[in-house]
Design a protein around this motif. Structure first.
Motif, short mmCIF file in Angstrom:
data_model
loop_
_atom_site.label_atom_id
_atom_site.label_comp_id
_atom_site.label_asym_id
_atom_site.label_seq_id
_atom_site.Cartn_x
_atom_site.Cartn_y
_atom_site.Cartn_z
N ALA A 32 0.86 -1.18 0.00
CA ALA A 32 0.00 0.00 0.00
C ALA A 32 0.90 1.23 0.00
CB ALA A 32 -0.92 0.01 1.21
N GLY A 33 0.45 2.25 -0.66
CA GLY A 33 1.23 3.48 -0.71
C GLY A 33 0.50 4.53 -1.51
N PHE A 34 1.22 5.56 -1.89
CA PHE A 34 0.69 6.65 -2.68
C PHE A 34 1.40 6.68 -4.02
CE2 PHE A 34 0.19 7.84 1.73
CZ PHE A 34 -1.13 8.24 1.78
N VAL A 35 0.64 6.86 -5.09
CA VAL A 35 1.22 6.95 -6.43
C VAL A 35 0.80 8.27 -7.05
CG1 VAL A 35 1.24 5.92 -8.73
CG2 VAL A 35 1.17 4.44 -6.73
N ASP A 36 1.73 8.92 -7.70
CA ASP A 36 1.45 10.18 -8.38
C ASP A 36 2.02 10.11 -9.79
OD1 ASP A 36 0.70 12.86 -8.76
OD2 ASP A 36 2.66 13.57 -8.11
N PHE A 37 1.22 10.53 -10.76
CA PHE A 37 1.69 10.69 -12.14
C PHE A 37 1.88 12.18 -12.36
CE2 PHE A 37 -0.39 6.61 -12.24
CZ PHE A 37 0.31 5.87 -13.18
N PRO A 38 3.06 12.73 -12.06
CA PRO A 38 3.24 14.18 -12.13
C PRO A 38 3.02 14.78 -13.51
CG PRO A 38 5.33 13.07 -11.65
CD PRO A 38 4.26 12.03 -11.66
N ASP A 39 3.21 14.00 -14.57
CA ASP A 39 3.03 14.52 -15.92
C ASP A 39 1.81 13.92 -16.59
OD1 ASP A 39 5.42 16.04 -15.76
OD2 ASP A 39 6.58 14.23 -16.19
N GLY A 40 0.83 13.49 -15.83
CA GLY A 40 -0.34 12.80 -16.40
C GLY A 40 0.01 11.34 -16.56
N GLY A 41 0.43 10.95 -17.74
CA GLY A 41 1.01 9.65 -17.99
C GLY A 41 0.12 8.45 -17.77
N GLN A 42 0.65 7.32 -18.16
CA GLN A 42 0.00 6.04 -17.96
C GLN A 42 1.07 4.97 -17.95
OE1 GLN A 42 -2.46 6.03 -21.51
NE2 GLN A 42 -1.22 4.40 -22.38
N LEU A 43 0.72 3.81 -17.46
CA LEU A 43 1.64 2.67 -17.43
C LEU A 43 1.26 1.67 -18.49
CD1 LEU A 43 1.91 1.87 -13.63
CD2 LEU A 43 3.69 2.77 -15.09
N GLY A 44 2.24 0.96 -18.97
CA GLY A 44 1.99 -0.18 -19.84
C GLY A 44 1.67 -1.37 -18.95
N PRO A 45 1.73 -2.56 -19.50
CA PRO A 45 1.46 -3.76 -18.69
C PRO A 45 2.34 -3.80 -17.44
CG PRO A 45 1.64 -4.33 -21.00
CD PRO A 45 2.07 -2.89 -20.88
N TRP A 46 1.74 -4.15 -16.33
CA TRP A 46 2.43 -4.17 -15.05
C TRP A 46 1.99 -5.42 -14.31
CZ3 TRP A 46 1.97 0.55 -11.21
CH2 TRP A 46 2.83 0.38 -10.15
N THR A 47 2.91 -6.33 -14.04
CA THR A 47 2.60 -7.57 -13.34
C THR A 47 3.07 -7.47 -11.90
OG1 THR A 47 2.85 -8.84 -15.38
CG2 THR A 47 2.95 -10.07 -13.32
N LEU A 48 2.16 -7.73 -10.98
CA LEU A 48 2.50 -7.70 -9.55
C LEU A 48 2.65 -9.11 -9.02
CD1 LEU A 48 -0.03 -4.98 -8.42
CD2 LEU A 48 2.41 -4.71 -8.78
N LEU A 49 3.62 -9.30 -8.15
CA LEU A 49 3.84 -10.59 -7.52
C LEU A 49 3.26 -10.63 -6.12
CD1 LEU A 49 7.52 -11.07 -8.69
CD2 LEU A 49 5.43 -11.90 -9.78
N TYR A 50 2.39 -9.69 -5.81
CA TYR A 50 1.78 -9.56 -4.49
C TYR A 50 0.45 -8.85 -4.66
CZ TYR A 50 3.99 -5.07 -5.30
OH TYR A 50 4.39 -3.89 -5.86
N GLU A 51 -0.32 -8.77 -3.60
CA GLU A 51 -1.59 -8.04 -3.63
C GLU A 51 -1.31 -6.55 -3.50
OE1 GLU A 51 -4.52 -9.58 -4.20
OE2 GLU A 51 -3.37 -11.42 -4.32
#
Length: 65
Positions: A32-51
């Motif tokens: 858990a945490g905080f995420v900021d996209f300072p320039d708007g932006g987006q992510l491509g595919p992102w695989t998590l190994l945890y919840e």
């Protein structure tokens, strides 16, 4: 109470900055945490190994499974 991004916990991950609040807890299967996209932006595919906890304050988020 308003929590701001904590510069000491802040890391970069491509177009986003992430403040991982659960890292110090020793949790290995939940994050858990905080995420900021300072320039708007987006992510491509992102695989998590945890919840992951995702709570959107502003804007929108699309998840694909």
């Amino acid at each position: 109470m308003l929590l701001e991004l904590d510069e000491q916990r802040l890391g970069d991950n491509g177009p986003l900055k992430i403040d991982r609040r659960s890292k110090a807890s020793g949790l290995t299967e939940l994050a858990a945490g905080f995420v900021d996209f300072p320039d708007g932006g987006q992510l491509g595919p992102w695989t998590l190994l945890y919840e992951e906890v995702v709570y959107v304050i502003e804007g929108e988020l699309t998840l694909r499974f």
